[in-house]
Every structure is written in C-alpha cells, then in structure tokens.
Design a protein around this motif. Structure first.
Motif, PDB file in Angstrom:
ATOM      1  N   SER A  76      40.294  37.885  34.638  1.00  0.00           N
ATOM      2  CA  SER A  76      40.114  36.737  33.743  1.00  0.00           C
ATOM      3  C   SER A  76      39.098  35.725  34.272  1.00  0.00           C
ATOM      4  N   ASN A  77      38.764  35.796  35.554  1.00  0.00           N
ATOM      5  CA  ASN A  77      37.813  34.850  36.154  1.00  0.00           C
ATOM      6  C   ASN A  77      36.517  35.507  36.614  1.00  0.00           C
ATOM      7  N   GLN A  78      36.346  36.797  36.337  1.00  0.00           N
ATOM      8  CA  GLN A  78      35.183  37.525  36.850  1.00  0.00           C
ATOM      9  C   GLN A  78      33.890  37.204  36.108  1.00  0.00           C
ATOM     10  N   GLU A  79      33.976  36.900  34.828  1.00  0.00           N
ATOM     11  CA  GLU A  79      32.774  36.668  34.027  1.00  0.00           C
ATOM     12  C   GLU A  79      31.887  35.591  34.645  1.00  0.00           C
ATOM     13  N   ALA A  80      32.493  34.586  35.237  1.00  0.00           N
ATOM     14  CA  ALA A  80      31.740  33.492  35.855  1.00  0.00           C
ATOM     15  C   ALA A  80      30.899  33.960  37.046  1.00  0.00           C
ATOM     16  N   TRP A  81      31.209  35.110  37.591  1.00  0.00           N
ATOM     17  CA  TRP A  81      30.511  35.617  38.780  1.00  0.00           C
ATOM     18  C   TRP A  81      29.467  36.692  38.460  1.00  0.00           C
ATOM     19  N   VAL A  82      29.363  37.112  37.215  1.00  0.00           N
ATOM     20  CA  VAL A  82      28.468  38.222  36.862  1.00  0.00           C
ATOM     21  C   VAL A  82      27.015  37.943  37.243  1.00  0.00           C
ATOM     22  N   ASP A  83      26.497  36.776  36.892  1.00  0.00           N
ATOM     23  CA  ASP A  83      25.104  36.459  37.209  1.00  0.00           C
ATOM     24  C   ASP A  83      24.871  36.415  38.716  1.00  0.00           C
ATOM     25  N   THR A  84      25.838  35.904  39.435  1.00  0.00           N
ATOM     26  CA  THR A  84      25.738  35.852  40.895  1.00  0.00           C
ATOM     27  C   THR A  84      25.676  37.260  41.474  1.00  0.00           C
ATOM     28  N   ILE A  85      26.546  38.125  40.986  1.00  0.00           N
ATOM     29  CA  ILE A  85      26.566  39.504  41.481  1.00  0.00           C
ATOM     30  C   ILE A  85      25.242  40.204  41.162  1.00  0.00           C
ATOM     31  N   LEU A  86      24.745  40.016  39.950  1.00  0.00           N
ATOM     32  CA  LEU A  86      23.458  40.621  39.583  1.00  0.00           C
ATOM     33  C   LEU A  86      22.332  40.099  40.471  1.00  0.00           C
ATOM     34  N   ALA A  87      22.354  38.801  40.781  1.00  0.00           N
ATOM     35  CA  ALA A  87      21.325  38.209  41.642  1.00  0.00           C
ATOM     36  C   ALA A  87      21.375  38.785  43.058  1.00  0.00           C
ATOM     37  N   LEU A  88      22.568  39.149  43.512  1.00  0.00           N
ATOM     38  CA  LEU A  88      22.715  39.740  44.844  1.00  0.00           C
ATOM     39  C   LEU A  88      22.158  41.158  44.902  1.00  0.00           C
ATOM     40  N   ASN A  89      22.116  41.823  43.751  1.00  0.00           N
ATOM     41  CA  ASN A  89      21.613  43.191  43.645  1.00  0.00           C
ATOM     42  C   ASN A  89      22.254  44.123  44.683  1.00  0.00           C
ATOM     43  N   PRO A  90      23.587  44.192  44.696  1.00  0.00           N
ATOM     44  CA  PRO A  90      24.248  45.026  45.702  1.00  0.00           C
ATOM     45  C   PRO A  90      24.141  46.508  45.367  1.00  0.00           C
ATOM     46  N   ASN A  91      24.358  47.334  46.378  1.00  0.00           N
ATOM     47  CA  ASN A  91      24.430  48.783  46.155  1.00  0.00           C
ATOM     48  C   ASN A  91      25.756  49.159  45.508  1.00  0.00           C
ATOM     49  N   ARG A  92      26.824  48.424  45.887  1.00  0.00           N
ATOM     50  CA  ARG A  92      28.145  48.743  45.338  1.00  0.00           C
ATOM     51  C   ARG A  92      28.994  47.485  45.226  1.00  0.00           C
ATOM     52  N   ILE A  93      29.988  47.600  44.348  1.00  0.00           N
ATOM     53  CA  ILE A  93      30.985  46.549  44.181  1.00  0.00           C
ATOM     54  C   ILE A  93      32.345  47.186  44.412  1.00  0.00           C
ATOM     55  N   LEU A  94      33.112  46.594  45.309  1.00  0.00           N
ATOM     56  CA  LEU A  94      34.476  47.056  45.542  1.00  0.00           C
ATOM     57  C   LEU A  94      35.410  46.200  44.704  1.00  0.00           C
ATOM     58  N   PHE A  95      36.084  46.835  43.758  1.00  0.00           N
ATOM     59  CA  PHE A  95      37.114  46.171  42.977  1.00  0.00           C
ATOM     60  C   PHE A  95      38.418  46.373  43.733  1.00  0.00           C
ATOM     61  N   ASN A  96      38.782  45.373  44.519  1.00  0.00           N
ATOM     62  CA  ASN A  96      40.004  45.448  45.316  1.00  0.00           C
ATOM     63  C   ASN A  96      41.217  45.463  44.394  1.00  0.00           C
ATOM     64  N   PRO A  97      42.368  45.912  44.895  1.00  0.00           N
ATOM     65  CA  PRO A  97      43.567  45.974  44.052  1.00  0.00           C
ATOM     66  C   PRO A  97      43.818  44.649  43.311  1.00  0.00           C
ATOM     67  N   GLY A  98      44.040  44.752  42.025  1.00  0.00           N
ATOM     68  CA  GLY A  98      44.289  43.583  41.188  1.00  0.00           C
ATOM     69  C   GLY A  98      43.044  43.029  40.519  1.00  0.00           C
ATOM     70  N   THR A  99      41.865  43.567  40.890  1.00  0.00           N
ATOM     71  CA  THR A  99      40.621  43.068  40.301  1.00  0.00           C
ATOM     72  C   THR A  99      39.985  44.074  39.347  1.00  0.00           C
ATOM     73  N   GLU A 100      40.637  45.191  39.137  1.00  0.00           N
ATOM     74  CA  GLU A 100      40.071  46.249  38.294  1.00  0.00           C
ATOM     75  C   GLU A 100      39.746  45.710  36.902  1.00  0.00           C
ATOM     76  N   ASN A 101      38.568  46.111  36.384  1.00  0.00           N
ATOM     77  CA  ASN A 101      38.102  45.621  35.094  1.00  0.00           C
ATOM     78  C   ASN A 101      37.169  46.679  34.506  1.00  0.00           C
ATOM     79  N   PRO A 102      37.712  47.643  33.758  1.00  0.00           N
ATOM     80  CA  PRO A 102      36.898  48.757  33.249  1.00  0.00           C
ATOM     81  C   PRO A 102      35.641  48.329  32.496  1.00  0.00           C
ATOM     82  N   GLU A 103      35.742  47.288  31.693  1.00  0.00           N
ATOM     83  CA  GLU A 103      34.585  46.825  30.918  1.00  0.00           C
ATOM     84  C   GLU A 103      33.469  46.326  31.837  1.00  0.00           C
TER      85      GLU A 103
END
Length: 129
Positions: A76-103
């Motif tokens: 429910s709070n991940q959308e606010a971080w999308v631009d930040t994550i894109l700016a970081l341009n990581p190789n991978r994102i770890l969705f730790n337990p409880g953060t899973e978000n298929p969309e």
C-alpha cells in the motif's frame, strides 16, 4: 579484505527502502547484516537516522552501480517509491516477505529489472546474496 572479495561487495551495492532505526524491524536487521558482510549499503526511509554507520536518508544516493534494492515497504506504500527505484536503476529488487506486489513486480520486469520474492537476511545467511 582481499581485492576480489572487495570487488564482489562493491558489485552488490544495495539500497534498503523502508529503513528503520528500530532494531526490532527487519529492515534494520538487514542493514546490519549487509554491513557485517561488507556490502556497500544505503538506506532510505521516512525518518532520518543511522544504522550500523549507514545514514537513513529520504533521497536516493548519488552513486552508480546499484545491484539490489531490498524492499521493506508494504504494497500500500510502494507506489511512492517507484520513481526512486527507477532512478536507482538496480539489477534486481528483492520483495522481502510481506512486500509482495504482483502488479508492481510486473511493471519492474517490463522495465528490465529482475524481481525476486526473497528474504535479504536468509540470502545473506545462506551465502546466496
């Protein structure tokens, strides 16, 4: 630390999103474990502070070569971080337990970013990080 090991740790640069100064929070435990494993670590969170010598900030680090974003923010709070994550341009994102978000996982995969359902702490403790 040998040059080869040091090089591997730099290649694993990690940004923890959802960082907390509360030692009972898993993001805090992950930061401490990453640092203990010699991995260059950055921390982003809503409240400033410090964990294991790593400053928790609100804005992404100005560094290249981020390998992993370790996510500790609920869906429910991940959308606010999308631009930040894109700016970081990581190789991978770890969705730790409880953060899973298929969309959101599909969105990042379409951007060419690998996503995993994985626990940072388990990966580190089993030498699979």
């Amino acid at each position: 630390m040998s040059i080869a090991i040091h090089h591997l740790c730099i290649m694993k640069k990690t940004v923890v999103i959802g960082a907390s100064t509360n030692p009972d929070r898993y993001s805090n435990k992950a930061i401490r474990a990453l640092v203990a494993n010699g991995i260059e670590t950055y921390a982003l969170g809503l409240k400033s502070g410090e964990v294991a010598g790593v400053a928790i900030t609100h804005s992404p680090p100005s560094t290249d070569g981020i390998n992993t974003v370790s996510l500790y923010v609920g869906p429910s709070n991940q959308e606010a971080w999308v631009d930040t994550i894109l700016a970081l341009n990581p190789n991978r994102i770890l969705f730790n337990p409880g953060t899973e978000n298929p969309e959101l996982e599909l969105f990042f995969k379409e951007k060419g970013i690998k996503t995993e359902h994985a626990c940072t702490l388990v990966l580190l403790s089993t030498h699979q990080y």
